[in-house]
Design an enzyme around this catalytic site. Structure first.
Site, short mmCIF file in Angstrom:
data_model
loop_
_atom_site.label_atom_id
_atom_site.label_comp_id
_atom_site.label_asym_id
_atom_site.label_seq_id
_atom_site.Cartn_x
_atom_site.Cartn_y
_atom_site.Cartn_z
N CYS A 1 0.82 -1.20 0.00
CA CYS A 1 0.00 0.00 0.00
C CYS A 1 0.86 1.27 0.00
O CYS A 1 1.41 1.62 -1.03
CB CYS A 1 -1.01 -0.06 1.14
N HIS B 1 -3.75 -5.16 0.38
CA HIS B 1 -3.15 -5.74 1.59
C HIS B 1 -3.32 -7.26 1.58
O HIS B 1 -4.22 -7.79 2.25
CB HIS B 1 -3.84 -5.18 2.84
N GLU C 1 -1.82 -9.44 3.08
CA GLU C 1 -1.57 -10.08 4.38
C GLU C 1 -2.87 -10.51 5.07
O GLU C 1 -2.88 -11.43 5.86
CB GLU C 1 -0.76 -9.16 5.31
N1 GLN Z 1 -1.90 6.52 3.20
C1 GLN Z 1 -2.03 5.82 1.96
C2 GLN Z 1 -3.39 5.98 1.33
O1 GLN Z 1 -4.31 6.38 1.98
C3 GLN Z 1 -1.72 4.35 2.15
C4 GLN Z 1 -2.65 3.64 3.05
C5 GLN Z 1 -2.17 2.31 3.51
O2 GLN Z 1 -0.97 2.05 3.53
N2 GLN Z 1 -3.08 1.44 3.92
O3 GLN Z 1 -3.57 5.72 0.18
#
Ligand code: GLN
Length: 554
Positions: free
Chosen positions: A401, A528, A530
């Site tokens: 992310c 994500h 994970e």
């Molecule tokens: N802050 C970033 C976004 O909002 C990444 C978010 C995250 O790592 N879950 O896109």
């Protein structure tokens, strides 16, 4: 009729109620029952999405997104309805143990109960009545619990109450448990209390007093536990079980030991060895005996993978800013561990604080770098540096992310010479916004429950490292973000220099993954993965990362 198992905790928080809850679920699954878990978080947040991970550990993202609209308001008012897909981290434990995705309505908070009660009062649902904790709030809690069990056709629903008995916030939930236990037939509910039995080195024995006190606290709320799960550093001997039984009014064989273990996945097996599965079955009149079925033997086999010590150890750096609390990235820690166990190597995670001036030695001492998810500006330059360091030194790299977005920033700065490349999350006026806010997010004012959340399809291009990992062109993973990679910067020149967009969402508007072409394994995913990694089925992309590290090391 569904059965309900209530799990409470005593003495102190963080003694493994979540793992106990998940393990009880596993005992039910071994016997072929349809089971799920529900968690109560007594805090006033509607969901944990707005909590700092250092404060409360990671936020677990579910596959489904729940449109929580308690009074059926059709005006789309963000103050009367919200989206919920951000849950307490215990849901990660439940899903990793039980395998099935859990609906976000399974996480009840005090915030939800009071929010709903007040909205309903304003709407006029309680007209003429004084609205009170008992019966209005407690009825709502009981209905939530019972409806989930009924709607999902469950044989058993296990309900974990967060916090510790005696906490002011959890009183209404314990009261709801008491009422349910009174109203339902005796054999339809069981109460399992998880407690701590400390070992006194000075006297050389386990001490029962904290347990005695916490059971008393529970009894004063009108609740008598059926089982005690005793967390202890060493195994429990008979005399201490007898003492605890005597003072807490719980049968001796219902006092179950929960000693420190090499792997949490051993806990259901330790419970079986003490007959807990059968005893709970008798208590709930489930009338079954443990049969050596597939799920049981598969679990035993899988657990061995996590208990064994291997000759090789992989050191993986996790640069980020939430390094003070190991639970901040708990699903990532587990996803790495799943893949390592299946590759029969030990895992050592090195948390690297990117707010430090220089941490190159830490990065250099590792075999791979996983750049963490996150929000906001703190520590971000160090995270960008980590991605550049991986690029320069050809260290296998997986960006999750934020870790993917910052990989893109690093590439544009160091390989394309765009020095002011930045994410608009860090600098809203960035001259070169290589990562920017998604269109759908522009109008949003409220922070809670408004990110792009939950499970979404990902379309993967063939001939990419990502495809090699998943072996499919369409997959689903879970998301939680507001910003995205700006495709405009992936010019022909950038592609020539090695950046590759390897996946999009179904509309092809949102870049879902990037990677380097060539033989350096460097991948960033907007999702994500994970959250869907399981001890018996590691996440394909995490697994590919571990395999790439092993190949690089060979
Ligand atoms: N802050 C970033 C976004 O909002 C990444 C978010 C995250 O790592 N879950 O896109």
């Amino acid at each position: 009729m569904p059965k309900f198992v209530f799990v409470t905790g005593g003495v102190m928080s963080g003694i493994g109620k979540g793992v106990t809850t998940a393990s009880i679920g596993k005992l039910c699954q071994f016997r072929g029952f349809k089971v799920s878990a529900l968690k109560i978080d007594p805090y006033l947040n509607v969901d944990p999405g707005t909590l700092n991970p250092v404060e409360h550990g990671e936020c677990f993202i579910t596959d489904q997104v729940w449109k929580y609209n308690p009074i059926g308001d059709t005006t789309n008012n963000p103050f009367t309805s919200t989206k919920i897909a951000e849950l307490d981290q215990d849901f990660g434990t439940y899903e990793r143990f039980l395998g099935d995705p859990i609906h976000p309505s399974h996480n009840i908070t005090s915030g939800q109960i009071y929010f709903e009660t007040i909205l309903k009062e304003r709407k006029g649902d309680y007209l003429g009545k004084t609205v009170q904790i008992i019966p209005h709030c407690t009825n709502m809690i009981k209905e939530r619990i019972q409806n989930i069990a009924k709607d999902e056709n469950l044989d058993v629903l296990i309900i974990e109450c967060g916090g510790t008995v005696g906490d002011v916030e959890s009183v209404i939930f314990l009261e709801a448990f008491r009422q349910l236990r009174l109203e339902l037939p005796e054999e339809d509910t069981a109460l399992v209390h998880v407690t701590l039995v400390p070992y006194s080195k000075a006297v050389g024995e386990l001490k029962s007093k904290p347990t005695q006190h916490s059971v008393k606290e529970l009894q004063s709320a009108g609740l008598q536990p059926d089982f005690l799960i005793c967390r202890s550093e060493i195994n429990m001997y008979e005399a201490i079980k007898a003492k605890i039984s005597l003072f807490s009014n719980v049968k001796k064989e219902h006092v179950i030991a929960n000693p420190d273990l090499k792997s949490i996945y051993q806990l259901p097996l330790i419970f079986e060895q003490q007959g807990f599965g059968d005893l709970l079955g008798e208590n709930l009149d489930l009338k079954t005996r443990l049969v050596e079925n597939n799920t049981y033997s598969e679990w035993v086999e899988m657990t061995n993978l996590f208990v064994n010590k291997y000759t090789k150890t992989l050191r993986i750096a996790m640069p980020g800013k939430y390094v003070d609390n190991k639970d901040s990235y708990v699903s990532i820690n587990h996803a790495l561990a799943h893949s390592c166990a299946h590759e029969k190597v030990n895992l050592e995670i090195v948390f690297v604080d990117t707010e430090k001036d220089n941490f190159d030695d830490d990065l250099n001492s590792c075999d791979g770098i996983l750049l963490t998810p996150g929000f906001g500006t703190r520590g971000v330059e160090g995270m960008i540096h980590s991605a550049e360091f991986a690029m320069d030194n050809k260290i296998p790299y997986l960006g999750i992310c934020f870790g993917a977005q910052l990989f893109y920033v690093a590439f544009m700065r160091s390989r394309m010479g765009i020095e002011s490349a930045q994410s608009t999350e860090i600098d809203p006026n960035a001259i070169e916004p290589v990562v920017s806010m998604m269109d759908e997010q522009q109008k949003i004012v409220n922070i809670g429950g408004t990110m792009r959340l939950g499970g979404h399809s990902i379309i993967i291009d063939k001939d990419t490292k990502l495809y090699e990992a998943y072996q499919q062109t369409k997959i689903t993973e879970r998301f939680r973000h507001r910003y995205h990679i700006n495709e405009k910067y992936a010019t022909a020149e950038a592609k020539n220099k090695g950046i590759r967009i390897s996946a999009y969402d179904e509309t092809r508007k949102i870049v879902n993954a990037i990677e380097l072409t060539g033989d350096h394994w460097m991948v960033g995913v907007q999702c994500h993965p994970e959250y869907t990694s399981r001890p018996f089925k590691p996440s394909p992309i995490y697994h590919a990362f571990i395999k790439a590290i092993l190949k690089n090391k060979a």
